[in-house]
Enzyme design. Structure first.
Site, short mmCIF file in Angstrom:
data_model
loop_
_atom_site.label_atom_id
_atom_site.label_comp_id
_atom_site.label_asym_id
_atom_site.label_seq_id
_atom_site.Cartn_x
_atom_site.Cartn_y
_atom_site.Cartn_z
N SER A 34 45.90 42.95 48.44
CA SER A 34 46.79 43.28 49.56
C SER A 34 48.09 42.50 49.59
O SER A 34 48.98 42.83 50.39
CB SER A 34 46.06 43.07 50.90
OG SER A 34 45.06 44.04 51.05
N LYS A 59 52.37 37.78 58.26
CA LYS A 59 51.54 38.98 58.49
C LYS A 59 50.78 38.84 59.82
O LYS A 59 50.29 37.74 60.14
CB LYS A 59 50.54 39.12 57.32
CG LYS A 59 49.73 40.41 57.31
CD LYS A 59 48.89 40.47 56.03
CE LYS A 59 48.03 41.70 55.94
NZ LYS A 59 47.25 41.76 54.69
N SER A 116 47.52 45.88 52.08
CA SER A 116 47.77 45.93 53.51
C SER A 116 48.94 45.07 53.97
O SER A 116 49.35 45.17 55.11
CB SER A 116 46.52 45.49 54.26
OG SER A 116 46.22 44.12 53.97
#
Length: 488
Positions: free
Chosen positions: A177, A78, A153
């Site tokens: 997330s 990420k 996210s």
């Protein structure tokens, strides 16, 4: 070789038996990213040259008989987790040109285990959002339906695994997330106990909630990644000094017996807001677990009703503090032709941050302001204690808490962009875990009538990762939902 059927564990066997080389495996993933990622948008940057070099080094170890579980395994990261010499943008214009000068401890550990890092994945800006529509650079789409969101996210990470553009990924979980996008994309996502994985090199959103966690296709693969990244780190003041008695992957590779495992199901998570198909999937899952011998019982934990309000107050307050460093002077985007310091500060933040980040900074600043602190932030802290105590009491009766990961399946792109409250409610079943710092894992538990994945969560006691891996792996092995491959 069908790349969509590969997992970390079966790729390990292919690499060690020389049916494929680490370079060939890496090139397969790089080629697939080039062919398909324009449709999905899971990656923000690709580290092609480094990935090939890492694969070549991994192959030398494999050839010498010194490979480890992740040696030569292609993974994605990420883009709010730093890797030295690569861009780490947090999907924000504020950090568009930031190149990390150091590597996060979790990534360092993956590299030390000779994993191959393919690239950095898209996210909601500064990890704030539940759909990956808040990125400053692109929207990520759900591989199961390109008109729908992948969750957020860590939507880019989950989509990269679901679409077989990586064998596994690292995401970050502040209020769900990792788990909510894993649920939306039909993969496994885990949020470890707070402090089990170092946060050093993870760009902060809300420091007392943020936790790096693995995303993969199976429970075993998640455990393999956690084996590599867990452990004390002196660079992180919140890192736990905990010596794991055995590997997490050993929890899922042995014969698993969950007879008489006591599982609690909170009534507060079975309200009208729960989608009927997600509810049906939950009860099918319960039947499977009962068949395996687990004892499941509904119970009440009234404080859960306040989790979403408490979470958004506390996390926004921490975000307003953490993001104050991005002022156009010390860090981040700087506006042009400013009249004075105040103009520079105001315009840099106005132009550098997106709408959702500004909303949370404003909410957090308001909650911390003199005159409102006692009414909002202090009250939220009291609720944090109450919610943690509620879990503590529940774990005197139960080994595991079971619940849906999200109240619904993946929603349409743009459906909730103008309705932040509805967007926030996508995290309603996940945020309490972060408030209490507990470990939790989401596993696929079925599909709705539109063919969209549904997720089921197993939440454990602090440092109860072994227990939830066992329960989740037993469920995964028994439930046999015939995992589908996205038709992309």
């Amino acid at each position: 070789m069908d790349i969509t059927k590969l997992t970390i564990s079966n790729s390990r066997k292919l690499l060690d038996t020389k049916q494929i080389s680490a370079v060939e495996l890496t090139n397969m993933y790089l080629d697939r990213i080039k062919q398909l990622d324009d449709q999905i948008g899971s990656y923000l940057s690709i580290c092609e040259d480094n990935a090939i070099l890492q694969a070549q080094e991994a192959q030398k170890l494999i050839d010498s008989g010194n490979s480890s579980a992740l040696c030569g395994i292609p993974l994605s990261i990420k883009d709010n987790i730093c890797i030295e010499g690569t861009k780490t943008t947090c999907a924000s214009k504020m950090l568009e040109d930031f190149t990390a000068p150091y590597t996060a401890t979790a990534v360092d550990k993956l590299i030390a285990h000779n994993a191959v890092i393919l690239g950095k994945t898209n996210l909601d800006e500064f990890a704030m959002g539940g759909s990956t529509e808040n990125s400053a650079f692109k929207i990520t789409k759900n591989p199961f339906d390109l008109d729908r969101v992948p969750g957020g996210s860590s939507g880019g990470s989950a989509a990269s695994v679901a679409a077989s553009l990586a064998l596994g990924s690292l995401g970050s979980d502040t209020g769900g997330s990792v788990r909510q996008p894993a649920s939306f994309c039909g993969v496994v996502g885990m949020k470890p106990t707070y402090g089990l994985v170092s946060r050093y090199g993870l760009i902060a959103f809300a420091s007392s909630f943020d936790q790096i966690g693995p995303i993969a296709k199976t429970v075993e693969d998640c455990a393999i990644i956690l084996d590599s990244i867990a452990g004390y780190d002196s660079k992180d003041g919140t890192s736990l000094s905990y010596k794991n008695p055995s590997s997490y992957s050993s929890s899922v590779s042995e014969d698993i017996d969950i007879k008489n495992l006591k599982i609690g199901l909170p009534k507060e998570y079975l309200t009208d807001g729960l989608n009927s198909e997600v509810r049906a999937s939950l009860y099918n899952s319960i039947a499977s677990l009962e068949k395996l011998g687990a004892k499941i019982e509904e119970f009440s934990m009234p404080s859960l009703k306040y989790a979403i309000q408490a979470y958004y107050l506390m996390s926004s307050a921490e975000a307003s503090s953490n993001l104050s460093r991005y002022d156009g002077v010390k860090y981040g985007y700087r506006a042009d032709k400013c009249k004075n310091y105040q103009d520079l500060l105001g315009r840099s933040r106005a132009e550098g941050f997106g709408k959702e980040v500004k909303r949370r900074i404003l909410l957090g600043t308001y909650a911390l302001a003199s005159g409102y602190y006692d009414a909002y932030y202090k009250k939220a802290l009291k609720l944090r204690t109450l919610i943690s105590k509620g879990f503590e009491d529940a774990f005197t009766k139960y080994d595991i808490i079971l619940h849906p990961t999200a109240p619904e399946t993946a929603f349409k792109l743009g459906q909730n962009t103008n309705d932040p409250l509805t967007m926030y409610l996508a995290d309603i079943y996940t945020v309490a875990v972060n408030i209490a710092g507990l470990p939790s894992i989401s596993v696929p538990s079925g599909y709705d009538t539109n063919g969209l994945p549904i997720g089921l969560s197993f939440t454990g006691k602090p440092l109860g990762e072994h227990e939830i891996f066992k329960a989740a792996a037993a469920f995964e092995a028994d439930f046999k939902i015939n995992l589908r491959v996205p038709a992309i």
